[in-house]
Motif scaffolding. Structure first.
Motif, short mmCIF file in Angstrom:
data_model
loop_
_atom_site.label_atom_id
_atom_site.label_comp_id
_atom_site.label_asym_id
_atom_site.label_seq_id
_atom_site.Cartn_x
_atom_site.Cartn_y
_atom_site.Cartn_z
N LEU A 117 57.89 34.26 33.34
CA LEU A 117 58.13 34.22 31.90
C LEU A 117 58.46 35.64 31.46
CD1 LEU A 117 58.16 32.57 29.29
CD2 LEU A 117 55.70 33.04 29.08
N PHE A 118 59.73 35.87 31.11
CA PHE A 118 60.19 37.16 30.64
C PHE A 118 60.10 37.16 29.11
CE2 PHE A 118 62.39 36.61 34.68
CZ PHE A 118 62.14 37.83 35.30
N GLY A 177 63.28 17.79 40.71
CA GLY A 177 63.49 17.28 39.35
C GLY A 177 62.71 18.03 38.29
N SER A 178 61.87 18.98 38.69
CA SER A 178 61.07 19.74 37.72
C SER A 178 61.97 20.69 36.94
CB SER A 178 59.99 20.55 38.43
OG SER A 178 59.09 19.71 39.09
N VAL A 179 61.81 20.69 35.63
CA VAL A 179 62.59 21.55 34.76
C VAL A 179 61.63 22.53 34.08
CG1 VAL A 179 64.13 21.65 32.75
CG2 VAL A 179 64.28 19.74 34.37
N LEU A 180 61.93 23.80 34.17
CA LEU A 180 61.09 24.83 33.59
C LEU A 180 61.77 25.35 32.33
CD1 LEU A 180 58.48 26.45 34.16
CD2 LEU A 180 59.93 28.17 35.20
N THR A 181 61.17 25.11 31.17
CA THR A 181 61.73 25.56 29.91
C THR A 181 60.67 26.31 29.12
OG1 THR A 181 61.06 23.57 28.70
CG2 THR A 181 63.22 23.50 29.81
N GLY A 208 60.51 34.18 24.54
CA GLY A 208 60.56 34.41 25.98
C GLY A 208 61.65 33.62 26.66
N ARG A 209 61.84 33.91 27.94
CA ARG A 209 62.82 33.21 28.78
C ARG A 209 62.10 32.84 30.07
NH1 ARG A 209 65.88 37.31 30.20
NH2 ARG A 209 65.40 37.30 32.41
N ALA A 210 62.13 31.56 30.45
CA ALA A 210 61.46 31.09 31.65
C ALA A 210 62.47 30.95 32.78
CB ALA A 210 60.79 29.74 31.39
N GLN A 263 47.82 34.23 25.36
CA GLN A 263 47.56 33.01 26.13
C GLN A 263 48.88 32.45 26.64
OE1 GLN A 263 45.24 29.99 24.24
NE2 GLN A 263 45.59 28.53 25.85
N VAL A 264 48.96 32.22 27.95
CA VAL A 264 50.16 31.63 28.54
C VAL A 264 49.86 30.19 28.91
CG1 VAL A 264 51.79 31.75 30.46
CG2 VAL A 264 50.93 33.85 29.42
N THR A 265 50.74 29.29 28.49
CA THR A 265 50.60 27.86 28.75
C THR A 265 51.73 27.40 29.64
OG1 THR A 265 49.57 27.54 26.60
CG2 THR A 265 50.47 25.58 27.66
#
Length: 174
Positions: A159-160, A127-131, A146-148, A172-174
């Motif tokens: 993360l492109f 159920g995890s959604v990566l956006t 970017g595009r995840a 910084q990447v969050t």
């Protein structure tokens, strides 16, 4: 003056299988601070520190949240000093941890076209959604385009970047 610092990130991305909480702070009629967050699975622990100077001594003692449904709340009494708070994923729902990142924290000589890769200890939940609203990079106050993407085995997030990274900058990447 009382300082309230809310650090709204997971450290370091623990409890990834759980939904990231929404944090709010408000003054009550009793002149206290009500710190609330969404946490239907009880997967996050509130921690506090008096300073953010390394090494930071995060402590969870004395912070007993009350819960109604999926909302947790702690009432804080201003103590006349700065105090900082964060939510740490307990990993109770999935135990997923970040195994590695590429590039690593503080790495130098990274190409301005380089993607960011995060590898997890176990697959993210179905159920995890990566956006890009939850997995993104910033430089200063600006969010980079970017595009995840999440790998088919759900063990790697990438993360492109849709633009070159700023040369010679700390991103910084969050």
């Amino acid at each position: 003056m009382v300082g309230l610092g809310l650090l709204g990130w997971l450290t370091p991305l623990e409890g990834v299988g759980a939904v990231a909480p929404t944090i709010t702070a408000r003054w009550t009629a009793e002149n206290r601070i009500a710190l609330s967050w969404t946490d239907p699975e009880g997967a996050f622990t509130l921690e506090q520190a008096d300073s953010l100077n390394p090494p930071v001594a995060w402590q969870s003692g004395g912070l007993s949240p009350t819960g109604v449904g999926g909302q947790r709340t702690v009432l804080l009494s201003p103590a006349g000093q700065h105090r900082f708070y964060r939510l740490r994923g307990s990993g109770s729902s999935s135990g997923t941890r970040v195994l590695s990142t590429s590039p690593e924290d503080g790495e130098t000589g990274v190409a301005v076209t380089r993607e960011t890769i995060v590898r997890f200890s176990s697959p993210l939940g179905a159920g995890s959604v990566l956006t890009v609203e939850r997995f993104y990079a910033t430089f200063g106050e600006r969010r980079l385009l970017g595009r995840a993407e999440l790998s088919s085995d759900r063990l790697t997030a990438t993360l492109f970047y849709l633009e070159n990274l700023p040369a010679g900058a700390r991103v910084q990447v969050t």
